[in-house]
Scaffold this motif. Structure first.
Motif, short mmCIF file in Angstrom:
data_model
loop_
_atom_site.label_atom_id
_atom_site.label_comp_id
_atom_site.label_asym_id
_atom_site.label_seq_id
_atom_site.Cartn_x
_atom_site.Cartn_y
_atom_site.Cartn_z
N ASP A 270 12.16 -39.23 36.49
CA ASP A 270 11.80 -38.06 37.28
C ASP A 270 11.38 -36.94 36.33
O ASP A 270 11.45 -37.09 35.10
N ARG A 271 10.93 -35.80 36.87
CA ARG A 271 10.40 -34.74 36.01
C ARG A 271 11.44 -34.21 35.03
O ARG A 271 11.13 -33.85 33.90
N TRP B 125 16.05 -43.97 41.65
CA TRP B 125 16.62 -42.64 41.81
C TRP B 125 18.10 -42.64 41.49
O TRP B 125 18.63 -41.67 40.95
N PRO C 59 11.39 -29.01 43.27
CA PRO C 59 10.11 -29.74 43.24
C PRO C 59 8.89 -28.84 43.14
O PRO C 59 7.85 -29.25 42.62
N SER C 60 9.02 -27.62 43.64
CA SER C 60 7.88 -26.69 43.62
C SER C 60 7.83 -25.85 42.36
O SER C 60 6.91 -25.03 42.19
N PRO D 7 4.38 -28.98 38.93
CA PRO D 7 4.54 -29.86 40.09
C PRO D 7 3.27 -30.69 40.33
O PRO D 7 2.17 -30.15 40.35
N ALA E 160 16.82 -36.59 46.38
CA ALA E 160 15.92 -37.66 46.78
C ALA E 160 16.68 -38.94 47.08
O ALA E 160 16.40 -39.64 48.06
N GLU F 293 17.23 -32.63 41.69
CA GLU F 293 16.08 -33.18 42.39
C GLU F 293 16.26 -34.67 42.67
O GLU F 293 15.98 -35.15 43.77
#
Length: 271
Positions: A138-139, A196, A255-256, A119, A179, A175
């Motif tokens: 995004d990740r 997004w 996200p964490s 993160p 968002a 995620e």
């Protein structure tokens, strides 16, 4: 775009064409599934769907509204901003068709790679060779593209033929979905993020890898449950549906949490 593709494949042959979105609206990831249901229904009942009637005269190809006899073969095309542009050919069974041989195929792992993104970690720091398109993802998309890139780089020389991707993910694009939704609720639909929105499909890592590395083979995406990427890739290879596949496991559960991805390049060899 679709009219050009139809013209390129079928040339001047007359075709009966039907569009679904004008009737049901855009179903996003379910659009192709509903179109398949419609074709299956048409084949089962012998009833043709209604033809297109309002066609742009400047298109390079125009649908033929004439139907002769009951339909026996249907083609469903799905052209998506998510990157998976696919065509499924559905037909009534042919009792005389021989079975496709599936024996004598060995599946070999040519290369593999595993990557992680913590993160808040900068992608350039973790992956200095990241292409510019990776930075806008995004990740979930980032680690998926990264893992496929590393696995393909480890090959040295690509095997002959087209390469496809079988993707499994536990949380998928959750995620990005949250968002996107939170911004719409907070600021209104007119302020929805295009960035997004384009990431709100589970296929993003596979489709981004296909674009970046020109992978033109088949793609499958599985969400939830156990990791089936390798098993499903081997099944496709053993049944002759592909010669080389990337089995990709990719997840960014929260996200964490750390985002992870593993990619294995599999090839089918006849024994």
């Amino acid at each position: 775009m679709e009219a050009h593709a139809l013209r390129a494949v079928f040339d001047e042959r007359p075709l009966a064409v039907h569009g679904v979105k004008g009737v049901v609206g855009h179903l996003l990831g379910a659009a192709g599934a509903l179109e398949c249901v419609e074709v299956v229904h048409a084949l089962a009942t012998g009833a043709w769907p209604a033809p297109l009637t309002d066609v742009d005269p400047e298109l390079p190809w125009a649908p033929d509204p004439v139907r002769v006899g009951p339909p026996r073969v249907g083609v469903v095309t799905s052209s998506a901003f998510g990157g998976i542009n696919a065509a499924a050919v559905l037909a009534l069974p042919d009792p005389g068709a021989p079975e496709r041989p599936v024996g004598g195929v060995q599946v070999e792992v040519l290369s593999e790679a595993t990557v992680t993104l913590a993160p808040g970690q900068d992608l350039r720091e973790a992956w200095p060779e990241a292409p510019p398109r990776a930075l806008r993802l995004d990740r979930y998309g980032k680690v998926g593209l990264w893992a496929v890139s590393e696995a393909l780089a480890a090959l040295g020389e690509r095997p002959e033929g087209e390469i496809g991707v079988v993707l499994w993910t536990g949380a998928g694009c959750r995620e990005a979905d949250l968002a996107h939704h939170e911004r719409v609720v907070r600021e209104g639909a007119g302020r929805a993020s295009r960035l997004w929105f384009a990431a709100t499909v589970p296929s993003v890592p596979a489709s981004e890898a296909a674009v970046a590395h020109e992978l033109r083979g088949p793609q499958l995406v599985f969400v939830g449950g156990d990791d089936v990427s390798i098993a499903e890739a081997e099944r496709l290879l053993r049944h002759g549906r592909a010669r080389c596949l990337v089995a990709l496991s990719c997840d960014a559960p929260a996200p964490s949490a750390v985002a992870t991805a593993s990619a294995r390049v599999l090839v089918a060899r006849r024994g």
